[in-house]
Design an enzyme around this catalytic site. Structure first.
Site, PDB file in Angstrom:
ATOM      1  N   HIS A 145       7.399  32.272  18.614  1.00 21.55           N
ATOM      2  CA  HIS A 145       8.980  31.421  18.663  1.00 21.55           C
ATOM      3  C   HIS A 145       9.434  32.200  17.743  1.00 21.55           C
ATOM      4  CE1 HIS A 145      12.160  28.610  19.091  1.00 21.55           C
ATOM      5  NE2 HIS A 145      12.485  28.600  17.725  1.00 21.55           N
ATOM      6  N   ARG A 154      18.645  38.437  15.153  1.00 23.56           N
ATOM      7  CA  ARG A 154      18.357  39.571  14.247  1.00 23.56           C
ATOM      8  C   ARG A 154      17.255  40.925  14.460  1.00 23.56           C
ATOM      9  NH1 ARG A 154      17.290  34.916  11.119  1.00 23.56           N
ATOM     10  NH2 ARG A 154      15.151  35.951  11.750  1.00 23.56           N
ATOM     11  N   GLU A 212       8.420  20.661  20.570  1.00 21.29           N
ATOM     12  CA  GLU A 212       7.894  19.661  19.110  1.00 21.29           C
ATOM     13  C   GLU A 212       7.009  18.708  19.203  1.00 21.29           C
ATOM     14  OE1 GLU A 212      10.051  20.664  15.701  1.00 21.29           O
ATOM     15  OE2 GLU A 212      11.522  21.946  16.431  1.00 21.29           O
ATOM     16  N   ASP A 244      13.490  18.365  19.923  1.00 26.12           N
ATOM     17  CA  ASP A 244      14.487  18.441  18.490  1.00 26.12           C
ATOM     18  C   ASP A 244      16.160  19.390  18.989  1.00 26.12           C
ATOM     19  OD1 ASP A 244      15.850  18.696  16.081  1.00 26.12           O
ATOM     20  OD2 ASP A 244      14.861  20.373  15.990  1.00 26.12           O
ATOM     21  N   GLN A 251      24.625  27.145  15.994  1.00 22.99           N
ATOM     22  CA  GLN A 251      23.780  27.851  14.839  1.00 22.99           C
ATOM     23  C   GLN A 251      23.835  29.097  14.179  1.00 22.99           C
ATOM     24  OE1 GLN A 251      19.256  27.554  16.781  1.00 22.99           O
ATOM     25  NE2 GLN A 251      18.505  27.652  15.064  1.00 22.99           N
ATOM     26  N   THR A 370       9.567  24.391  17.187  1.00 23.57           N
ATOM     27  CA  THR A 370       9.159  24.709  18.825  1.00 23.57           C
ATOM     28  C   THR A 370       7.732  25.210  18.381  1.00 23.57           C
ATOM     29  OG1 THR A 370      11.974  25.126  18.740  1.00 23.57           O
ATOM     30  CG2 THR A 370      10.564  26.178  21.120  1.00 23.57           C
TER      31      THR A 370
HETATM   32 CA    CA Z   1      13.670  22.082  15.442  1.00 20.11          CA
END
Ligand code: CA
Length: 439
Positions: A145, A154, A212, A244, A251, A370
């Site tokens: 992940h 990135r 998760e 989650d 983000q 995750t």
């Molecule tokens: Ca999380």
């Protein structure tokens, strides 16, 4: 670590018939805890243990005075509306109650007549959070992940150099954690399109789920006193499923330099049943970093952790759109994965979290991060499954998704199975996205 005992015997059956036959999540070898009451009632929530399609009402059992000694004391605490006092009691008490429950729920138990009146059908129940959650920390333990998401955020620098040394985490928010069945409005916030010079405000356009595990702390540690890795699991009460929810566009704009904030704290959903580490003992597996990777520093390393630090918990993620729901169509499976792929173990998470003297408290929650597996189809989020929203996935009814739309319901299921051991499951965690609140 926990060794196998008579409660794990795969030959055990229960006098609760629905617990037998291998297709239930809750055979007599599992015995997970939750806080429940009859649906739409004014009853007080109280502790319960899942057995087949029933719940053993621990408050009713406590009144029967059937258990004494340590198991009796543990039962009195586990019967309360929140499990924190029971969770704080420690492994010896948890284990004593598990053994007493196992013996009384087994086929042939002399307590059957008395206990029959302490059962409530799961179909008639509703659940509350199993405990007061003081603090919530979210780890990032799947290297698959971390690598895939890192390459989307990135491209030139996907996995930061600390990843293979540090069990990375951030402090999350406990107030917005709810039990399975949660419905929440799509969050709004600041986002900035890649080619824009300024952000705009509005409903999130890239709403995602995250597969998760939730790891619940039982006994805490004193402030200033690190927990050594070989003592770490003695502080862990149990594990549940955890979604989650994440707002990827919020983000991307907010996460540097201090990490996620409003993109993660609007809703997080847990499954009601806490499966104890003792119940998971048959599913422990060896743990190691690849030989070419840095090996864990001494405080994150032990023989026991290498020998059986990992846990093989299998996952399934399912999506049901509003249209599918209206047409009576079953949820579509998006992916499968396993916790055995995790780059860091539960014991390492506890040892790392406390190594600076940080104190954990009964009922604290860790998110595992995750849990994506090594293959693309084992990804635990839409961000990964759709390659950052560039490749929509097709659903059986012809609909497509890049991210979640209003009315979408996500379900995550988890279970453990292997030859020679009883299959045990976690039930499921379900949540639904509602339209954004208009402002
Ligand atoms: Ca999380």
């Amino acid at each position: 670590m926990t060794t196998l005992n008579e409660t794990h015997d795969s030959n055990l059956t229960s006098w609760v018939e629905s617990a037998n036959g291998g297709d239930t999540d809750f055979p007599v070898q599992n015995l997970p805890f939750a806080s429940f009451r009859r649906r739409n009632s004014n009853e007080a929530f109280r502790g319960g243990v899942a057995i087949g399609d029933q719940i053993l009402d621990l408050a009713a059992l406590n009144k029967s005075a059937l258990f004494d000694g340590l198991a009796g004391e543990a039962l009195a605490a586990a019967a309360e509306p929140r499990l924190n006092r029971f969770m704080a009691m420690g492994k010896t008490s948890w284990s004593a109650l598990r053994l007493a429950l196992s013996r009384t729920l087994r086929a042939g138990s002399s307590a059957q007549e008395q206990l029959k009146h302490c059962l409530v059908a799961q179909a008639d129940a509703e659940y509350d959070l199993p405990c007061s959650i003081g603090d919530y920390s979210d780890f990032y333990t799947s290297v698959y992940h971390a690598t895939t998401v890192g390459s989307l955020f990135r491209p030139d620098n996907p996995l930061l150099p600390n990843y293979k040394w540090v069990p990375i985490a951030y402090h999350g928010r406990a107030s917005s954690i709810r039990i399975s069945g949660q419905q929440f409005p799509r969050p709004s916030g600041q986002t900035r399109a890649p080619d824009a010079s300024e952000p705009t405000f509005g409903p999130c356009k890239r709403l995602d789920y995250e597969l998760e595990l939730g790891i619940f702390i039982g006994t805490g540690n004193a402030l200033g006193q690190p927990v050594p890795i070989d003592d770490a699991e003695n502080h862990v009460f149990g594990i549940c499923l955890f979604n989650d929810w994440s707002a990827r566009d919020i983000q991307a704009w907010e996460y540097q330099p201090l990490g996620p904030f409003l993109s993660k704290n609007f809703a997080s959903t847990i499954s009601p049943w806490l499966v104890t580490l003792e119940a998971l003992a048959p599913y422990r597996t060896a743990y190691s970093h690849p030989a070419a990777d840095p090996q864990p520093l001494p405080y994150l390393s032990s023989d026991a952790n290498s020998h059986e630090g990992a846990i093989d918990i299998q996952f399934e993620c399912l999506l049901q759109t509003e249209k599918m729901h209206a047409a009576g169509e079953a949820p579509a499976r998006l992916s499968t994965s396993s916790f055995r792929h995790s780059y860091w173990t539960v014991a390492q998470m506890v040892a790392h979290h406390t190594v600076n003297g940080c104190n954990l408290q009964p009922g604290d929650l860790f998110g595992s991060g995750t849990q994506s597996g090594p293959k693309p189809e084992e990804a635990g989020s839409l961000l990964e499954l759709t390659n950052g929203g560039k490749q929509p996935i097709s659903l059986p009814n012809g609909e497509t998704r890049t991210f979640l739309e209003d009315g979408d319901t996500m379900a995550i299921r988890g279970f453990c199975e292997k030859p020679g051991a009883a299959r045990i499951g976690f039930g499921e965690v379900v949540g639904t996205v509602l339209p954004a609140v208009t402002q």
